[in-house]
Design a protein around this motif. Structure first.
Motif, PDB file in Angstrom:
ATOM      1  N   GLY A 133       1.050   6.526  -6.694  1.00 23.46           N
ATOM      2  CA  GLY A 133      -0.209   7.063  -7.187  1.00 23.46           C
ATOM      3  C   GLY A 133      -1.027   6.067  -7.984  1.00 23.46           C
ATOM      4  N   VAL A 134      -0.937   4.806  -7.612  1.00 22.64           N
ATOM      5  CA  VAL A 134      -1.747   3.784  -8.287  1.00 22.64           C
ATOM      6  C   VAL A 134      -2.434   2.930  -7.222  1.00 22.64           C
ATOM      7  CG1 VAL A 134      -0.173   3.667 -10.243  1.00 22.64           C
ATOM      8  CG2 VAL A 134       0.117   2.096  -8.330  1.00 22.64           C
ATOM      9  N   ALA A 135      -3.241   1.986  -7.682  1.00 20.84           N
ATOM     10  CA  ALA A 135      -3.917   1.111  -6.732  1.00 20.84           C
ATOM     11  C   ALA A 135      -2.993  -0.022  -6.305  1.00 20.84           C
ATOM     12  CB  ALA A 135      -5.176   0.535  -7.357  1.00 20.84           C
ATOM     13  N   ALA A 136      -3.283  -0.554  -5.143  1.00 20.77           N
ATOM     14  CA  ALA A 136      -2.471  -1.646  -4.616  1.00 20.77           C
ATOM     15  C   ALA A 136      -2.410  -2.806  -5.602  1.00 20.77           C
ATOM     16  CB  ALA A 136      -3.030  -2.129  -3.281  1.00 20.77           C
ATOM     17  N   HIS A 138       4.980   1.028 -18.976  1.00 16.22           N
ATOM     18  CA  HIS A 138       5.336   2.302 -18.337  1.00 16.22           C
ATOM     19  C   HIS A 138       5.007   2.299 -16.844  1.00 16.22           C
ATOM     20  CE1 HIS A 138       6.022   4.212 -22.192  1.00 16.22           C
ATOM     21  NE2 HIS A 138       6.523   5.231 -21.504  1.00 16.22           N
ATOM     22  N   THR A 139       3.755   2.001 -16.566  1.00 16.16           N
ATOM     23  CA  THR A 139       3.302   1.971 -15.175  1.00 16.16           C
ATOM     24  C   THR A 139       4.189   1.044 -14.376  1.00 16.16           C
ATOM     25  OG1 THR A 139       1.267   1.561 -16.368  1.00 16.16           O
ATOM     26  CG2 THR A 139       1.094   2.132 -14.031  1.00 16.16           C
ATOM     27  N   ARG A 140       4.421  -0.089 -14.954  1.00 12.27           N
ATOM     28  CA  ARG A 140       5.203  -1.100 -14.252  1.00 12.27           C
ATOM     29  C   ARG A 140       6.563  -0.543 -13.849  1.00 12.27           C
ATOM     30  NH1 ARG A 140       8.566  -5.801 -15.687  1.00 12.27           N
ATOM     31  NH2 ARG A 140       8.587  -6.957 -13.726  1.00 12.27           N
ATOM     32  N   GLU A 141       7.214   0.052 -14.821  1.00  9.86           N
ATOM     33  CA  GLU A 141       8.537   0.585 -14.569  1.00  9.86           C
ATOM     34  C   GLU A 141       8.487   1.623 -13.440  1.00  9.86           C
ATOM     35  OE1 GLU A 141      11.976   2.432 -17.468  1.00  9.86           O
ATOM     36  OE2 GLU A 141      10.310   1.272 -18.303  1.00  9.86           O
ATOM     37  N   THR A 170       0.829  -1.207   0.000  1.00  8.33           N
ATOM     38  CA  THR A 170       0.000   0.000   0.000  1.00  8.33           C
ATOM     39  C   THR A 170       0.863   1.255   0.000  1.00  8.33           C
ATOM     40  OG1 THR A 170      -1.299  -1.358   1.496  1.00  8.33           O
ATOM     41  CG2 THR A 170      -2.104   0.861   1.034  1.00  8.33           C
ATOM     42  N   ASP A 171       1.924   1.241   0.781  1.00  3.86           N
ATOM     43  CA  ASP A 171       2.819   2.396   0.792  1.00  3.86           C
ATOM     44  C   ASP A 171       3.319   2.682  -0.617  1.00  3.86           C
ATOM     45  OD1 ASP A 171       2.536   2.484   3.530  1.00  3.86           O
ATOM     46  OD2 ASP A 171       4.318   1.272   3.902  1.00  3.86           O
ATOM     47  N   VAL A 172       3.737   1.631  -1.269  1.00  2.98           N
ATOM     48  CA  VAL A 172       4.244   1.801  -2.626  1.00  2.98           C
ATOM     49  C   VAL A 172       3.142   2.337  -3.526  1.00  2.98           C
ATOM     50  CG1 VAL A 172       5.245   0.640  -4.624  1.00  2.98           C
ATOM     51  CG2 VAL A 172       5.903  -0.067  -2.320  1.00  2.98           C
ATOM     52  N   ALA A 173       1.970   1.760  -3.385  1.00  2.00           N
ATOM     53  CA  ALA A 173       0.846   2.177  -4.216  1.00  2.00           C
ATOM     54  C   ALA A 173       0.577   3.665  -4.030  1.00  2.00           C
ATOM     55  CB  ALA A 173      -0.388   1.361  -3.859  1.00  2.00           C
ATOM     56  N   THR A 174       0.515   4.090  -2.781  1.00  3.02           N
ATOM     57  CA  THR A 174       0.264   5.497  -2.483  1.00  3.02           C
ATOM     58  C   THR A 174       1.353   6.364  -3.116  1.00  3.02           C
ATOM     59  OG1 THR A 174      -0.618   4.754  -0.377  1.00  3.02           O
ATOM     60  CG2 THR A 174      -0.209   7.109  -0.634  1.00  3.02           C
ATOM     61  N   ALA A 175       2.584   5.993  -2.832  1.00  2.86           N
ATOM     62  CA  ALA A 175       3.708   6.776  -3.327  1.00  2.86           C
ATOM     63  C   ALA A 175       3.713   6.841  -4.855  1.00  2.86           C
ATOM     64  CB  ALA A 175       5.014   6.182  -2.811  1.00  2.86           C
ATOM     65  N   SER A 231      10.271   1.343  -9.818  1.00  2.00           N
ATOM     66  CA  SER A 231      11.282   2.284  -9.361  1.00  2.00           C
ATOM     67  C   SER A 231      10.886   2.872  -8.008  1.00  2.00           C
ATOM     68  CB  SER A 231      11.498   3.385 -10.403  1.00  2.00           C
ATOM     69  OG  SER A 231      10.509   4.382 -10.288  1.00  2.00           O
ATOM     70  N   VAL A 232       9.603   3.164  -7.867  1.00  2.00           N
ATOM     71  CA  VAL A 232       9.155   3.664  -6.569  1.00  2.00           C
ATOM     72  C   VAL A 232       9.401   2.616  -5.490  1.00  2.00           C
ATOM     73  CG1 VAL A 232       7.140   4.321  -5.204  1.00  2.00           C
ATOM     74  CG2 VAL A 232       7.407   5.198  -7.533  1.00  2.00           C
TER      75      VAL A 232
END
Lengths: 333, 333
Positions: A20-23, A39-42, A13-18, A46-47
């Motif tokens: 800006g996508v869904a978990a 793109h999103t994946r990359e 969830t932290d990653v998702a928030t950071a 990286s986040v």
DNA sequence: CGTCACATGGCAAGCGTTTGCCATTCTTTG
DNA sequence: CAAAGAATGGCAAACGCTTGCCATGTGACG
């Protein structure tokens, strides 16, 4: 820098928030790349990397029911024979991305059973090396868990065993070729499955080759078991001793040296296992080598495959007689 | 009887339903007896037993964040030195109701780092035995996980180490008492922390006692490293050899035997570790024994305690020189 | 230009436990 | 006998992740 109990690990969830996508997107970025845009994946990855995110294995296990963990139970971790098994298993597990849990059963069936029960629920499968469990105990365990036996066999459970038939024949041939007409088998614990197989093989080959085989024992298969075994054999006038394993053989060798009995001039000594030390004891020991590392590795491989098939099988691993200085011509030849 | 992938295990909820109570009650019956009526508890437990219920460790771990699992990383599982450590750690872990995961770092810092990263999230703590990681790598690891070092030390991380100061003094005293006026230290890998400690101790004690100490090497600390080390020492005319560890020492002994150099008449040989085999190689090896089993056990005990305190500490374990036949009077005395 | 298939992302429901909080019943106590 | 506690049980919300399903937007096709 407080060395305290580790800061909180970032979660999905932290990653998702950071990012800006869904978990779910983060999850899929890791486990199902095809399912998210490159793109999103990359970006997500990286986040995640920046945050130092690592998936929580417990959560994964909860969901999937698989822990990606295997257990290896051995009778005695300090027995050098098992060192190779452990190493092989560890390597194979690591190669498959699995974690290996180690258990020491202290040569006890009850401890072994307890460990199986305790570890069973938290692993995907177990390798039981030289199991002390009775046959029905093994089958019961195999109903609850994926199980592979190592140097032990019973119907209905996968197993990998050393080729004792060929191995014992090699031993008998070797002795016969040196003119020995008889030998004594210094047996290990009464309940030992591999001990029984060894003796059966020796007996069979001896009969074929016309040698006389006698079984003594049981003896504790340790260095300390050596003196009693050696003395018994000496008293019986034996000229060739085949020992349950190398530990016992080395103990026997020490006792013979102590009693001034020349090896191999007066008696030849053979062991099983080719453990660490078999090549530098004195004299170096002739012994039947198993490829313990391969055995350990094979066992976990079988375990990993197991889920895919349903019928059980048994895998035989080659053995090889390593001839060193503890065997020689029969006295008087 | 299908040996298939195990039937579904009953869950907390199954037990609750069967017992006619709420899940929370079942949970408390197991983990918080005081919180439920003795009658209910008994009933729940009997139902649980009948169903063969066992709590799912993954679910527990998810909830609590603790896995009740420890990891032990060793450079080489097959090195008999570590067998004792592993055994001790396994026992201590089992005694504490913890599961022990084993990892083999293959003597490589990078493999070790990788393992720490991989295992870290799924265990409550790690014991790193004879870690190859650089100091800052260790400290970084200690920020993420509870960590205890074994025979390695660095500030900011708990550690348990053998008493090399006393041990090396025992060695030097022993040699001095036999009239040796100098010795050669056959060193192990350059980066070895314990190797450095050993040499430092030897040097110090040698200076105190007025002996001449020279360091040779580095040599691979295995049987195979023996010949090169032995030859070098021989070429230098050394009469007493202190080897990095028993593996090397035994390799050295073999080489000396091969070259017809009498031990201990012409040279004395000392090892470190007292591994399996040190007492039956030829001649039996004088060596500094550590209580490896205790060391392994102590390491996990420290790890278990660790959560309760915050400052780091270092624990020193005694060592003892075991005098066997590989050492004797200096030649010409 | 309308339709459709597909690519992509989000929502929400679990997975099996634990645990804070509330509701109910049973004891005490003044 | 009323009121205040204790004792006991249940509800529901987490824990962190996966995954079935739905919503939206895109390009392709007729």
């Amino acid at each position: 820098m407080v060395p305290g109990p580790a800061r909180r690990r970032p979660t999905l969830t932290d990653v998702a928030t950071a990012a800006g996508v869904a978990a779910s997107t983060v999850s899929r970025a890791f486990t199902n790349p095809a399912r998210v845009n490159a793109h999103t994946r990359e970006h997500v990855l990286s986040v995640a990397a920046r945050l130092g995110y690592a998936p929580n294995p417990a959560a994964r296990a909860l969901e999937s029911g698989r822990t990606r963990t295997l257990a290896l139970l051995v009778p005695d971790i300090t027995n050098p024979y098992f060192a190779g098994v452990i190493k092989g298993a560890e390597r194979a597990a690591a190669a498959a991305g699995l974690t290996l849990v180690l258990g020491d059963t202290q040569e006890s069936a009850s401890v072994e059973e307890q460990l199986v029960r305790r570890l069973g629920p938290s692993v995907d499968g177990l390798v039981l090396a030289a199991s002390r469990l009775p046959d029905d105990g093994l089958r019961r365990a195999a109903e609850e868990n994926a199980i592979v036996l190592l140097n032990r066999a019973t119907t209905g459970v996968d197993c990998v065993v050393a080729d004792f038939d060929s191995g014992t024949r090699q031993i008998v041939d070797h002795l016969a070729s040196h003119g020995h007409e008889s030998f004594v088998f210094l047996g290990g614990p009464a309940g030992s499955w591999s001990g029984a197989r060894r003796w059966r093989g020796l007996q069979g080959s001896a009969a074929e080759r016309g040698l006389d085989a006698t079984r003594f024992g049981p003896y504790t298969p340790t260095l300390e078991g050596g003196p009693a075994a050696a003395d018994a054999a000496l008293a019986a006038g034996a000229t060739a001793l085949v020992c349950h394993n190398d530990m016992l053989a080395i103990g026997v060798l020490r006792r013979l040296a102590q009693r001034g009995v020349a090896v191999p001039e007066r008696v030849s000594v053979v062991g099983f296992d080719d453990i660490f030390g078999a090549d530098f004891c004195s004299p170096p020991l002739t012994t039947l080598a198993e490829h313990t590392r391969d055995a350990g590795a094979r066992a976990v491989e079988v375990l990993v495959q197991q889920s895919r098939t349903t019928e059980t099988a048994s895998w035989v691993l080659p053995t090889q007689l390593v001839i060193r200085a503890s065997t020689g011509p029969a006295p008087g030849r």
